[in-house]
Design a protein around this motif. Structure first.
Motif, PDB file in Angstrom:
ATOM      1  N   ASP A 107       0.834  -1.201   0.000  1.00 41.91           N
ATOM      2  CA  ASP A 107       0.000   0.000   0.000  1.00 41.91           C
ATOM      3  C   ASP A 107       0.875   1.260   0.000  1.00 41.91           C
ATOM      4  N   PRO A 108       0.719   2.125  -1.026  1.00 42.99           N
ATOM      5  CA  PRO A 108       1.554   3.330  -1.084  1.00 42.99           C
ATOM      6  C   PRO A 108       1.405   4.197   0.167  1.00 42.99           C
ATOM      7  N   ALA A 109       0.230   4.158   0.808  1.00 42.91           N
ATOM      8  CA  ALA A 109       0.045   4.951   2.032  1.00 42.91           C
ATOM      9  C   ALA A 109       1.015   4.494   3.100  1.00 42.91           C
ATOM     10  N   VAL A 110       1.306   3.202   3.131  1.00 44.60           N
ATOM     11  CA  VAL A 110       2.206   2.669   4.153  1.00 44.60           C
ATOM     12  C   VAL A 110       3.641   3.129   3.908  1.00 44.60           C
ATOM     13  N   THR A 111       4.088   3.068   2.643  1.00 42.34           N
ATOM     14  CA  THR A 111       5.460   3.523   2.375  1.00 42.34           C
ATOM     15  C   THR A 111       5.554   5.033   2.554  1.00 42.34           C
ATOM     16  N   ASP A 112       4.497   5.744   2.189  1.00 47.52           N
ATOM     17  CA  ASP A 112       4.510   7.197   2.385  1.00 47.52           C
ATOM     18  C   ASP A 112       4.641   7.526   3.870  1.00 47.52           C
ATOM     19  N   ALA A 113       3.855   6.800   4.681  1.00 46.48           N
ATOM     20  CA  ALA A 113       3.927   7.031   6.123  1.00 46.48           C
ATOM     21  C   ALA A 113       5.321   6.696   6.636  1.00 46.48           C
ATOM     22  N   ALA A 114       5.899   5.597   6.136  1.00 43.03           N
ATOM     23  CA  ALA A 114       7.227   5.188   6.604  1.00 43.03           C
ATOM     24  C   ALA A 114       8.254   6.283   6.314  1.00 43.03           C
TER      25      ALA A 114
ATOM     26  N   ILE B  91      -1.531  10.530   8.032  1.00 44.42           N
ATOM     27  CA  ILE B  91      -2.159  10.615   6.718  1.00 44.42           C
ATOM     28  C   ILE B  91      -3.474   9.874   6.682  1.00 44.42           C
ATOM     29  N   GLN B  92      -4.156  10.066   5.550  1.00 43.68           N
ATOM     30  CA  GLN B  92      -5.419   9.380   5.322  1.00 43.68           C
ATOM     31  C   GLN B  92      -5.214   7.868   5.417  1.00 43.68           C
ATOM     32  N   GLN B  93      -6.185   7.170   5.962  1.00 43.30           N
ATOM     33  CA  GLN B  93      -6.128   5.722   6.158  1.00 43.30           C
ATOM     34  C   GLN B  93      -4.952   5.324   7.046  1.00 43.30           C
ATOM     35  N   ALA B  94      -4.407   6.298   7.746  1.00 42.46           N
ATOM     36  CA  ALA B  94      -3.408   6.071   8.798  1.00 42.46           C
ATOM     37  C   ALA B  94      -2.057   5.569   8.299  1.00 42.46           C
ATOM     38  N   GLY B  95      -2.041   4.709   7.252  1.00 40.97           N
ATOM     39  CA  GLY B  95      -0.766   4.184   6.776  1.00 40.97           C
ATOM     40  C   GLY B  95      -0.024   3.421   7.853  1.00 40.97           C
TER      41      GLY B  95
END
Lengths: 215, 386, 259
Positions: A107-114, B91-95
């Motif tokens: 999930d790109p959101a996960v790498t972005d958060a990382a 961020i959105q959806q917490a990540g």
């Protein structure tokens, strides 16, 4: 002589060959895993790189194993070396393909958060992306191992180690007393070992895949 | 309000982002001062560059030109990873990292900063308490075992774990249902009351901006600032047609969302009883004495648990299971709009809680209608005067 | 994880549409170039009498034809048995026994191809085309069988309901809704089966079934690298072409309107 008597009688030789068979397959899988994951990591960000790598690897898989082995004999001679090379080449596709699919599926959101919370590029790769792709990579290794168990039998033609030599001697002695027993012992031995390895993979998955992402 | 501000000022000067191969910059000459300890909302249509602008503050996107300082320190001179460890990011959806437990997720940044194990572990519990997740229950859960709202709380806890002075939030509540979103917004305001961080918050939802922002920047194409002011000022006096369009219809009703429960006279005269310390017969006696038909049962930490009618008590042996559970609650931070919704769903009275979830009073429909009445009169008076 | 399509069994699918495109064009070109170069090399070098016995158009064509024939027979058996069996096993009355058939097919594929071939030969004492084609077919059956079952089972039940609702008979539903929608998966299975078949057919010479493997064996036994290389390269070329044909079938026989 029935099969059980035969196996009991030749236990020493059969168990050594079984050991060699598993050992070459496992070693080849591990080498292929290192190469496959490195290739996957190198190309997964580039759609064209991914396409070329998977296209090449799947082309290799299409090549008949006996033909590839034949081509390797004049170059590398007989024995373990051409066998391991052939096995590693075959194991590459499932591992590379699954590494790329696994890494691309994070999930790109996960790498972005990382990145956003301050992980370095290497940390993002080793602590997040590869960990999340690991179930897919492991599945690729499992498929490779199963495939190699069968291909390693053919490799006995190039005097590679393992249970294949039983199958071949059974074939060359067709008609003699223990020919069928010999071929059967080799074939069933491979099936049993493949099932055992399947169990090992199950345990590895159990202990190395985080409960948070286990299917 | 306490003035123990832990946030620092952020300044962006002439910041521009130009992507290679594009004619127009994505963000053009952006200058803004974000005051310490305030929530500043960047709001605008999608594609206006608000997210790009925010991501340049922690250099997830490198500015092409311009200057950014955080607490007087030049952000562009720091190592990017080191900078990001000092700037919270939600961020959105917490990540959240799906393969890490809740505790491991929150511990990431302290771990990157080499805190010692014991300190990290204490900090994790502290952060979970802060965002309202019981560590005993949730510490070892994985993100997929949490609801969307809980994941979002963990995301905020992770962002705040290393106590950064600055928190960047990119549509953090965009992917949860409206009720949960309202609760999360309330909690953010409650947290901010204690923490006083500098928060940059990106959203495309103007109502959210009005509810949360100390100041709102309405952005147009290329992140050009159309208006940068307090919500009240923007609602009362939109700078141009674009802002007016964004504010939308019903601006005066939207002001209901500017009023908080703490700003109105809610009741604090309900009969309450702490469950472990009392028995049904005690309560019944008290209720008869004070002439109340309803009472509110609290737990040991004074958090509201159940509504009890006097007739429920005759057959009850313990207060722990009598009556009906309290449904929607509002906090003193909640807007009147939220209070109205809670009152309607509770059918009469909604319980008001304080910053730790403890009982402070109740609010009913007449309080809200009185306030609407009052607002309308003020508004009429205002337009008659102009 | 999102829409990962990690592949769990043997399959030459690349898992990427773009890679499939690359192969669709690159594969036949590579085959023509490599096979052409090797043949030119083999025919223009000075062959000794042993080499000349194998490296001549008649022999090469014979061996290639034997190889193709085995592959075709296997494909016919696999389609003829795998698809109907898969369709039967998805009928509600046959569901209890479906896992049994899948298990047998699974073991068939887990067993080493050469072992299956040799054991069949030793037990039946047949040789030639059928001694090779039958065990290879058994070995290659699984992908088509499994994909037929999975393909039919994964058809949206709402569509099946709709079919029944407008008055289709159950065979009408099967042939006009379930099978057409399962075609892409069945074709993918067929391609995998074909690749397995053409690869395993190089082993057919062990049971006197001929094929291009025989050239490799001759070259190896008589210590003539040229013969070995010609046989191996032809086998590789044929396998890549068969895979390519499978890819074309997938591309052009799959129902339009499905992605």
């Amino acid at each position: 002589m029935n099969l059980l008597d035969y196996v009991a009688d030749r236990w020493d030789r059969l168990s050594l060959q079984a050991w060699l068979h598993v050992s070459e397959v496992v070693q080849s899988t591990l080498i292929a895993a290192v190469i496959g994951v490195l290739i996957g990591v190198a190309v997964y960000r580039s759609p064209i790189g991914s396409a070329v790598a998977t296209a090449l690897a799947s082309t290799i898989l299409t090549i008949p194993s006996f033909a590839l082995l034949g081509l390797l004999i004049p170059v590398f001679g007989l024995g373990a070396l051409p066998t391991v090379i052939a096995l590693v080449l075959y194991a590459l596709l499932p591992i590379t393909r699954n590494t790329i699919v696994g890494l691309a599926g994070v999930d790109p959101a996960v790498t972005d958060a990382a990145k956003g919370i301050g992980m370095s590029r290497t940390a993002v790769l080793t602590r997040v992306e590869l960990r999340l792709a690991w179930p897919a990579i492991l599945a690729g290794m499992r498929v490779s191992t199963q495939m190699l168990m069968g291909i390693a039998v053919i490799a006995a033609y190039a005097k590679g180690p393992g249970l294949g030599s039983e199958v071949f001697s059974g074939l060359t002695r067709a008609g003699s007393a223990n020919a069928t027993n010999q071929a059967l012992a080799g074939t069933l031995g491979v099936v049993i070992l493949a099932l055992l390895l399947e169990g090992v993979y199950f345990l590895i998955a159990r202990f190395t895949i985080s409960r948070g992402i286990r299917g | 309000m306490a003035e123990n501000v832990s946030g620092v000022e952020i300044q962006l000067e002439n910041v521009t982002k130009r992507y290679p191969g594009t004619r127009e910059p994505a963000v053009k000459d952006f200058t803004m001062t974000i005051p310490a300890g305030k929530i500043v909302i960047l709001v605008g249509p999608s594609g206006c560059g608000k997210t790009t602008t925010m991501r340049m503050i922690n250099r997830l996107i490198e500015p092409s030109s311009g200057r950014i300082t955080i607490g007087g320190e030049d952000a562009l001179k720091l190592n990017g990873d080191a900078l990001r460890r000092k700037v919270g990011y939600a961020i959105q959806q917490a990540g959240l990292f799906p393969h890490f437990t809740v505790a491991q997720n929150i511990a990431v940044v302290p771990g990157l900063l080499d805190w010692d194990k014991k300190q990290i572990s204490e900090r994790v519990d502290e952060m979970m308490d802060l965002v309202g997740l019981d560590p005993a229950v949730y510490r070892d859960r994985y993100p997929r075992q949490l609801s969307g709202g809980q994941q979002q709380r963990v995301g905020v806890a992770r962002a705040l774990a290393a106590d950064p002075p600055v928190l960047l939030m990119d549509e953090p509540f965009g992917a949860v249902d409206p009720i949960t979103r309202g609760n999360l917004q309330d909690e953010l305001l409650r947290l901010q009351l204690e923490l006083r961080k500098t928060i940059v918050f990106v959203t495309h939802d103007f109502d959210e901006a009005v509810k949360l922002g100390d100041k709102i920047a309405v952005l147009g194409d290329q992140s050009t600032i159309q208006q940068y002011d307090t919500p009240e000022a923007i609602l009362a006096n939109p700078a141009n047609d674009m802002v007016a369009g964004f504010v939308g219809a019903g601006a005066s009703l939207k002001q209901l969302t500017l009023l908080r429960v703490r700003d109105v006279d809610y009741h604090d005269d309900a009969l309450t009883v702490v469950a472990p310390d009392s028995s049904p017969s005690d309560l019944r006696r008290q209720m008869t004495e004070k002439g109340k038909t309803y009472a509110l049962v609290l737990d040991a930490r004074k958090r509201p648990q159940r509504w009890v009618h006097v007739r429920d008590l005759s057959t009850a042996s313990t207060l722990a299971s009598v009556g009906r559970p309290v449904g929607d609650m509002v906090s003193t931070q909640s807007t009147l709009q939220d209070a109205l919704e809670a009152i309607l769903s509770e059918g009469g009275n909604a319980v008001v809680t304080g910053s730790r979830g403890e009982y402070v009073g109740t609010i009913d429909i007449t309080t809200v209608t009185d306030t609407i009445q009052q607002l309308r009169e003020e508004h009429d008076a205002g337009s008659a005067a102009s | 994880m999102s829409s990962t399509t990690e592949i769990q069994g043997f399959s030459t699918e690349s898992g990427s549409r773009r890679a499939d495109r690359v192969r669709l064009f690159a594969q036949p070109v590579a085959v023509v170039v490599i096979v052409g170069l090797v043949l030119v090399w083999a025919f223009t070098r000075s062959n000794d009498s042993i080499e000349a016995e194998s490296i001549q158009a008649g022999v090469l064509l014979d061996k290639t034809w034997e190889h193709v024939l085995i592959t075709l027979v296997v494909a016919a058996i696999v389609v003829g048995i795998g698809v109907p069996l898969g369709m039967v096993l998805t009928r509600s009355w046959a569901r209890p026994v479906a896992p049994l058939f899948i298990a047998i097919a699974n073991i068939g594929q887990a067993a080493p191809a050469l072992g299956v071939l040799v054991l069949f030969f030793l037990w039946t004492e047949w040789d030639g085309l059928w001694a090779a084609a039958l065990p290879i077919a058994f070995y290659s059956l699984l992908p088509v069988l499994r994909n037929t079952i999975v393909g039919i089972q994964s058809v949206d039940p709402a569509l099946v309901d709709a079919g029944k609702g407008i008055g289709m008979s159950s065979s009408g539903v099967l042939f006009r809704i379930e099978v057409p929608l399962a075609v892409p998966l069945i074709l993918a299975g067929l391609r995998t089966s074909l690749v397995l078949a053409v690869g395993t057919a190089t082993l057919a010479f062990f049971v006197n079934g001929g094929g291009l493997g025989e050239l490799v064996d001759t070259g190896y036994k008589l210590n003539r690298v040229s013969v070995l290389v010609v046989g191996a390269v032809l086998a590789v070329g044929l396998a890549l072409l068969v895979d390519w044909v499978g890819a074309l079938l997938e591309e052009y026989l799959g129902p339009k309107g499905l992605t």
